[in-house]
Write a protein that holds these residues in place. Structure first.
Motif, PDB file in Angstrom:
ATOM      1  N   PRO A 107       0.829  -1.273   0.001  1.00 28.79           N
ATOM      2  CA  PRO A 107      -0.019  -0.047  -0.135  1.00 28.79           C
ATOM      3  C   PRO A 107       1.042   1.271   0.015  1.00 28.79           C
ATOM      4  O   PRO A 107       0.365   2.371   0.290  1.00 28.79           O
ATOM      5  N   LEU A 108       2.237   1.139  -0.491  1.00 34.03           N
ATOM      6  CA  LEU A 108       2.957   2.496  -0.451  1.00 34.03           C
ATOM      7  C   LEU A 108       2.399   3.554  -1.503  1.00 34.03           C
ATOM      8  O   LEU A 108       1.621   3.068  -2.435  1.00 34.03           O
ATOM      9  N   LYS A 109       2.723   4.734  -1.346  1.00 33.53           N
ATOM     10  CA  LYS A 109       2.303   5.852  -2.212  1.00 33.53           C
ATOM     11  C   LYS A 109       3.209   5.676  -3.322  1.00 33.53           C
ATOM     12  O   LYS A 109       4.675   5.152  -3.422  1.00 33.53           O
ATOM     13  N   ASN A 110       2.788   5.966  -4.570  1.00 31.60           N
ATOM     14  CA  ASN A 110       3.571   6.177  -5.896  1.00 31.60           C
ATOM     15  C   ASN A 110       4.606   7.147  -5.888  1.00 31.60           C
ATOM     16  O   ASN A 110       4.339   8.014  -4.966  1.00 31.60           O
ATOM     17  N   ARG A 111       5.601   7.096  -6.528  1.00 31.04           N
ATOM     18  CA  ARG A 111       6.844   8.005  -6.440  1.00 31.04           C
ATOM     19  C   ARG A 111       6.892   8.519  -7.705  1.00 31.04           C
ATOM     20  O   ARG A 111       6.414   8.150  -8.929  1.00 31.04           O
ATOM     21  N   TYR A 138       7.808  21.726 -12.632  1.00 30.60           N
ATOM     22  CA  TYR A 138       7.544  20.337 -12.174  1.00 30.60           C
ATOM     23  C   TYR A 138       7.836  20.220 -10.378  1.00 30.60           C
ATOM     24  O   TYR A 138       8.738  19.566 -10.084  1.00 30.60           O
ATOM     25  N   PRO A 139       7.108  21.081  -9.725  1.00 30.79           N
ATOM     26  CA  PRO A 139       7.036  20.956  -8.365  1.00 30.79           C
ATOM     27  C   PRO A 139       6.569  19.796  -7.780  1.00 30.79           C
ATOM     28  O   PRO A 139       5.821  18.827  -8.575  1.00 30.79           O
ATOM     29  N   PRO A 140       6.743  19.132  -6.649  1.00 27.37           N
ATOM     30  CA  PRO A 140       6.170  18.034  -5.927  1.00 27.37           C
ATOM     31  C   PRO A 140       4.694  17.675  -6.050  1.00 27.37           C
ATOM     32  O   PRO A 140       4.091  18.977  -5.971  1.00 27.37           O
ATOM     33  N   ARG A 141       4.271  16.917  -6.536  1.00 31.94           N
ATOM     34  CA  ARG A 141       2.711  16.698  -6.575  1.00 31.94           C
ATOM     35  C   ARG A 141       2.119  16.018  -5.356  1.00 31.94           C
ATOM     36  O   ARG A 141       2.853  15.440  -4.743  1.00 31.94           O
ATOM     37  N   ASP A 143      -0.404  14.071  -4.977  1.00 37.38           N
ATOM     38  CA  ASP A 143      -0.800  12.754  -5.167  1.00 37.38           C
ATOM     39  C   ASP A 143       0.445  11.754  -5.194  1.00 37.38           C
ATOM     40  O   ASP A 143       0.366  10.308  -5.314  1.00 37.38           O
ATOM     41  N   LEU A 144       1.827  12.189  -5.118  1.00 37.94           N
ATOM     42  CA  LEU A 144       2.872  11.258  -5.320  1.00 37.94           C
ATOM     43  C   LEU A 144       4.013  11.858  -4.626  1.00 37.94           C
ATOM     44  O   LEU A 144       4.071  13.210  -4.015  1.00 37.94           O
ATOM     45  N   VAL A 145       4.758  10.921  -4.098  1.00 39.58           N
ATOM     46  CA  VAL A 145       5.958  11.268  -3.182  1.00 39.58           C
ATOM     47  C   VAL A 145       7.229  11.350  -4.095  1.00 39.58           C
ATOM     48  O   VAL A 145       7.588  10.684  -5.025  1.00 39.58           O
ATOM     49  N   ARG A 146       7.775  12.709  -4.092  1.00 35.49           N
ATOM     50  CA  ARG A 146       8.810  13.024  -4.729  1.00 35.49           C
ATOM     51  C   ARG A 146      10.255  12.581  -4.216  1.00 35.49           C
ATOM     52  O   ARG A 146      10.430  12.815  -3.207  1.00 35.49           O
ATOM     53  N   ALA A 147      10.559  11.291  -4.944  1.00 37.83           N
ATOM     54  CA  ALA A 147      11.924  10.838  -4.527  1.00 37.83           C
ATOM     55  C   ALA A 147      13.018  11.732  -5.056  1.00 37.83           C
ATOM     56  O   ALA A 147      13.207  12.442  -5.824  1.00 37.83           O
ATOM     57  N   VAL A 148      14.365  11.128  -4.542  1.00 35.66           N
ATOM     58  CA  VAL A 148      15.490  11.731  -5.097  1.00 35.66           C
ATOM     59  C   VAL A 148      16.468  10.849  -5.605  1.00 35.66           C
ATOM     60  O   VAL A 148      17.043   9.908  -4.882  1.00 35.66           O
ATOM     61  N   SER A 149      16.781  10.799  -6.726  1.00 34.41           N
ATOM     62  CA  SER A 149      18.172  10.273  -7.136  1.00 34.41           C
ATOM     63  C   SER A 149      19.373  10.618  -7.163  1.00 34.41           C
ATOM     64  O   SER A 149      19.743  11.846  -7.736  1.00 34.41           O
ATOM     65  N   ILE A 150      19.915  10.185  -6.080  1.00 32.50           N
ATOM     66  CA  ILE A 150      21.498  10.720  -5.806  1.00 32.50           C
ATOM     67  C   ILE A 150      22.359  10.417  -6.949  1.00 32.50           C
ATOM     68  O   ILE A 150      22.941  11.207  -7.464  1.00 32.50           O
ATOM     69  N   LEU A 151      22.036   9.126  -7.389  1.00 32.97           N
ATOM     70  CA  LEU A 151      22.911   8.502  -8.653  1.00 32.97           C
ATOM     71  C   LEU A 151      22.341   7.312  -9.178  1.00 32.97           C
ATOM     72  O   LEU A 151      21.964   6.449  -8.495  1.00 32.97           O
ATOM     73  N   ALA A 152      22.055   7.394 -10.276  1.00 34.54           N
ATOM     74  CA  ALA A 152      21.332   6.125 -10.843  1.00 34.54           C
ATOM     75  C   ALA A 152      21.670   5.812 -12.254  1.00 34.54           C
ATOM     76  O   ALA A 152      22.060   6.896 -12.926  1.00 34.54           O
ATOM     77  N   GLY A 153      21.846   4.692 -12.678  1.00 32.77           N
ATOM     78  CA  GLY A 153      22.286   4.645 -14.156  1.00 32.77           C
ATOM     79  C   GLY A 153      22.405   3.261 -14.585  1.00 32.77           C
ATOM     80  O   GLY A 153      22.254   2.076 -13.881  1.00 32.77           O
ATOM     81  N   TYR A 154      22.784   2.984 -16.018  1.00 33.93           N
ATOM     82  CA  TYR A 154      22.989   1.960 -16.598  1.00 33.93           C
ATOM     83  C   TYR A 154      24.281   1.833 -17.210  1.00 33.93           C
ATOM     84  O   TYR A 154      24.829   2.699 -17.840  1.00 33.93           O
ATOM     85  N   LEU A 155      24.962   0.799 -17.314  1.00 36.65           N
ATOM     86  CA  LEU A 155      26.189   0.432 -18.105  1.00 36.65           C
ATOM     87  C   LEU A 155      25.936  -1.210 -18.831  1.00 36.65           C
ATOM     88  O   LEU A 155      25.713  -2.043 -18.457  1.00 36.65           O
ATOM     89  N   VAL A 156      25.968  -0.716 -19.946  1.00 34.50           N
ATOM     90  CA  VAL A 156      25.825  -2.047 -20.888  1.00 34.50           C
ATOM     91  C   VAL A 156      27.232  -2.274 -21.714  1.00 34.50           C
ATOM     92  O   VAL A 156      27.879  -1.452 -22.134  1.00 34.50           O
ATOM     93  N   GLN A 157      27.446  -3.346 -21.616  1.00 35.63           N
ATOM     94  CA  GLN A 157      28.915  -3.847 -21.948  1.00 35.63           C
ATOM     95  C   GLN A 157      28.832  -5.233 -22.852  1.00 35.63           C
ATOM     96  O   GLN A 157      28.437  -6.265 -22.705  1.00 35.63           O
TER      97      GLN A 157
END
Length: 266
Positions: A107-111, A138-141, A143-157
């Motif tokens: 039942p978590l709130k969406n992000r 794009y301020p926080p909404r 109906d949603l929780v504004r999450a914070v990406s400190i660092l995220a990403g993909y590496l394809v090798q």
């Protein structure tokens, strides 16, 4: 406002090194070519764990996986967690700012997140990294929780003409006190499931792309990018401390298939 910079070559090298590192990571899942590791937060840094997931793909070339990660129209087809995702503006030939909202397990709130995303290809390594920024429109909404990406990403090798490894690394603050079942489910079930679903999406992409703007790939051909341009000075870094925390630690799990992961996928 703290200024924003597009990641440089050093930032991409550091990201790749973190994806490839083994020391300091605790294994949480290892089965059928899929691995998940967790790294505790550093003493002086944000109190947020870093999660690393990797899948060995034996039947899709690295170039196709990279295309799938970029193609926002295709993501709306295969990512069942997406509520809304769209690019907002172009910042450079290899950087943009975008919005992504996703479903979390009940039942978590969406992000949602607003992120600066940048990409680079070096030899046979394809990288996409992102981090959270503030955008005035794009301020926080509510109906949603504004999450914070400190660092995220993909590496394809690339590991061959038709094979590769895909690594997803994320240090994302969900802005809330989560119950332990969410943390365990994310690393032991949701993350592996997400990687396997992405693999299936990669297999279907070439045929889908043939029917959907087959030659349009602005991540490879910047001249095709039709997004409005935006000045970096109009953005600011989004720090977790400036956003509201919510306490969901007492919530019990609800058995349903609404969310496949609890971390940012953008």
């Amino acid at each position: 406002m703290e200024p924003v910079q597009v990641p440089d070559a050093d930032a991409f090298r550091a990201f790749q090194a973190q994806c490839e590192a083994e020391c300091g990571w605790q294994s949480r899942y290892s089965r059928e070519g899929v691995g998940v590791w967790v790294q505790p937060p550093p003493p002086a840094g944000p109190a947020v764990h870093t999660v690393k997931c990797r899948i060995d793909i034996q039947d899709v070339p690295a170039e196709t996986v990279y295309d799938v990660l970029h193609d926002i129209e295709y993501r709306r087809k295969w990512d069942m967690n997406v509520i809304d995702t769209h690019d907002i503006a172009r910042l450079a030939t290899n950087a943009d700012v975008g919005y992504y909202a996703w479903k979390c397990p009940k039942p978590l709130k969406n992000r949602d997140v607003v992120t600066l995303r940048s990409w680079q290809v070096v030899d046979k390594s394809y990288m996409i990294i992102n981090f959270s920024v503030k955008h005035a429109q794009y301020p926080p909404r509510k109906d949603l929780v504004r999450a914070v990406s400190i660092l995220a990403g993909y590496l394809v090798q690339s590991t061959g003409p038709n094979s590769c490894t895909l690594t997803y690394l994320a240090q994302v603050d969900p802005k809330g006190k989560l119950p332990k079942w969410v943390v365990n489910k994310a690393s032991q079930y949701l993350a592996p499931r997400m990687l396997k679903k992405m693999h299936k999406a990669c297999l279907k992409y070439p045929s889908w792309k043939q029917q959907n703007n087959v030659n349009v790939k602005p991540w490879l051909y910047p001249e095709q990018n039709k997004l409005p341009t935006m000045m970096l000075s109009d953005l600011a870094l989004q720090h977790a401390a400036s956003l509201e925390n919510i306490d969901e630690s007492s919530l019990s799990e609800v058995k349903d298939e609404r969310g496949d992961h609890s971390g940012s996928e953008n």
